[in-house]
Design an enzyme around this catalytic site. Sequence first.
Site, PDB file in Angstrom:
ATOM      1  N   TRP A 102       4.782  78.898 124.923  1.00  0.00           N
ATOM      2  CA  TRP A 102       6.151  79.035 125.431  1.00  0.00           C
ATOM      3  C   TRP A 102       7.085  79.608 124.379  1.00  0.00           C
ATOM      4  O   TRP A 102       7.978  80.402 124.695  1.00  0.00           O
ATOM      5  CB  TRP A 102       6.646  77.697 125.974  1.00  0.00           C
ATOM      6  CG  TRP A 102       5.864  77.325 127.196  1.00  0.00           C
ATOM      7  CD1 TRP A 102       4.908  76.358 127.319  1.00  0.00           C
ATOM      8  CD2 TRP A 102       5.914  77.997 128.468  1.00  0.00           C
ATOM      9  NE1 TRP A 102       4.382  76.370 128.594  1.00  0.00           N
ATOM     10  CE2 TRP A 102       4.978  77.357 129.314  1.00  0.00           C
ATOM     11  CE3 TRP A 102       6.668  79.062 128.969  1.00  0.00           C
ATOM     12  CZ2 TRP A 102       4.765  77.759 130.634  1.00  0.00           C
ATOM     13  CZ3 TRP A 102       6.454  79.457 130.283  1.00  0.00           C
ATOM     14  CH2 TRP A 102       5.517  78.813 131.098  1.00  0.00           C
ATOM     15  N   ASP A 172      14.441  75.064 123.697  1.00  0.00           N
ATOM     16  CA  ASP A 172      13.862  74.993 125.030  1.00  0.00           C
ATOM     17  C   ASP A 172      13.291  73.580 125.164  1.00  0.00           C
ATOM     18  O   ASP A 172      12.288  73.249 124.548  1.00  0.00           O
ATOM     19  CB  ASP A 172      12.771  76.044 125.186  1.00  0.00           C
ATOM     20  CG  ASP A 172      12.008  75.926 126.504  1.00  0.00           C
ATOM     21  OD1 ASP A 172      12.357  75.068 127.334  1.00  0.00           O
ATOM     22  OD2 ASP A 172      11.055  76.707 126.696  1.00  0.00           O
ATOM     23  N   LYS A 196       9.975  69.356 135.517  1.00  0.00           N
ATOM     24  CA  LYS A 196       9.084  68.442 134.803  1.00  0.00           C
ATOM     25  C   LYS A 196       9.704  67.049 134.701  1.00  0.00           C
ATOM     26  O   LYS A 196       9.068  66.066 135.039  1.00  0.00           O
ATOM     27  CB  LYS A 196       8.760  69.002 133.421  1.00  0.00           C
ATOM     28  CG  LYS A 196       8.087  70.376 133.477  1.00  0.00           C
ATOM     29  CD  LYS A 196       7.883  70.953 132.091  1.00  0.00           C
ATOM     30  CE  LYS A 196       7.396  72.402 132.146  1.00  0.00           C
ATOM     31  NZ  LYS A 196       6.051  72.540 132.709  1.00  0.00           N
TER      32      LYS A 196
END
Length: 361
Positions: A102, A172, A196
């Site tokens: 990511w 993030d 999530k």
Amino acid sequence: MTRAYNFNAGPAAIPLEVLQQAQEQFVDYQGAGMSIMEMSHRSTFYEQVNNETQDLMRELFQIPENYHVLLLQGGASTQFAMLPMNLLTPGKVGAYVQTGAWADKAIKEAKVIGEMAVAASTASDSFMRVPRLDEIVVPENAAYLHVTSNETIGGTQFHEFPDTGSVPLISDMSSDILSRPVDIGKFGLIYAGAQKNLGPSGVTVVIIRDDLAADSPKSIPAMLRYDTHAKAKSLYNTPPSFSVFMMKLVLQWIKGKGGVAQLDQLNRDKTGLIYDAIDGSGGFYKGCAHTDSRSIMNVTFRMANEELEKLFVKQSEAEGFVGLKGHRDVGGLRASTYNAVTLESCQALAQFMKEFQQKNG
């Protein structure tokens, strides 16, 4: 019905209480004669949902007054580009800590927008750890330093964050937001997809300091400027109204559980059960992440060979477990233990792991 043991990496588990509450209000929201999905986002009903969601985020995450809470669309993937478009000014570089898949995606997008620099990388360790703070070197001309707080694929997590001084720290936090207390004042901007820990997919949270939101360049499209959404209180365009509503219910659920500090302890207890099963297996299960970088959201592990791992997935699915297959890019096994995953689910997984080892060890 029998609920699955849901260890999906995202979209992920949502608290059963939240789903039942949404079900009750799905057709007729608060006596309005229509669903929240059918309402105008300019209605009093929806404006209240919008405001309450932002207020709950502030309360639960202890967000200071000099930050905006934005409810946007496009996921973290849009933020990979929106961030440098807004903050990467001429003569500056976007500094990134490279910790896995990511972080790599964020780096790739930054390169499209402007100059970037890698402030630290754990590629030599196959991204199975996060860097020590003394390994992170922030360039003098950095516009910001970006970190990925939790890498879902590798199963690594920052347990402390660097002090970047006057350089804005960006994170993030898609896979661990509201899983533990965080000092928001250390950050210039935090972003996270909701799917999530905050609810269903469709809404993206951005927590941005006032001065950074005010500096959005007028040379980029309005929809991609932070100041556009800050001024409109996240109602500049039609929002993902049902996802925001669901997020509000999840935040209320978190508050009812005692808040983030209580969830932090619960999450450590949950993942502790699974890590104990790994560490106590005598090498039958092998944890992927370095011990000091282990995530409390994504537990990654391997077995002696892929055939055994495939058998583990097959037999676990037959027992009601979902989502234990590792990411397609790296293989192996992974249990994602986000806030809504119950302690009972983790207890059941730890027991299954022990029984599987007894039969196949």
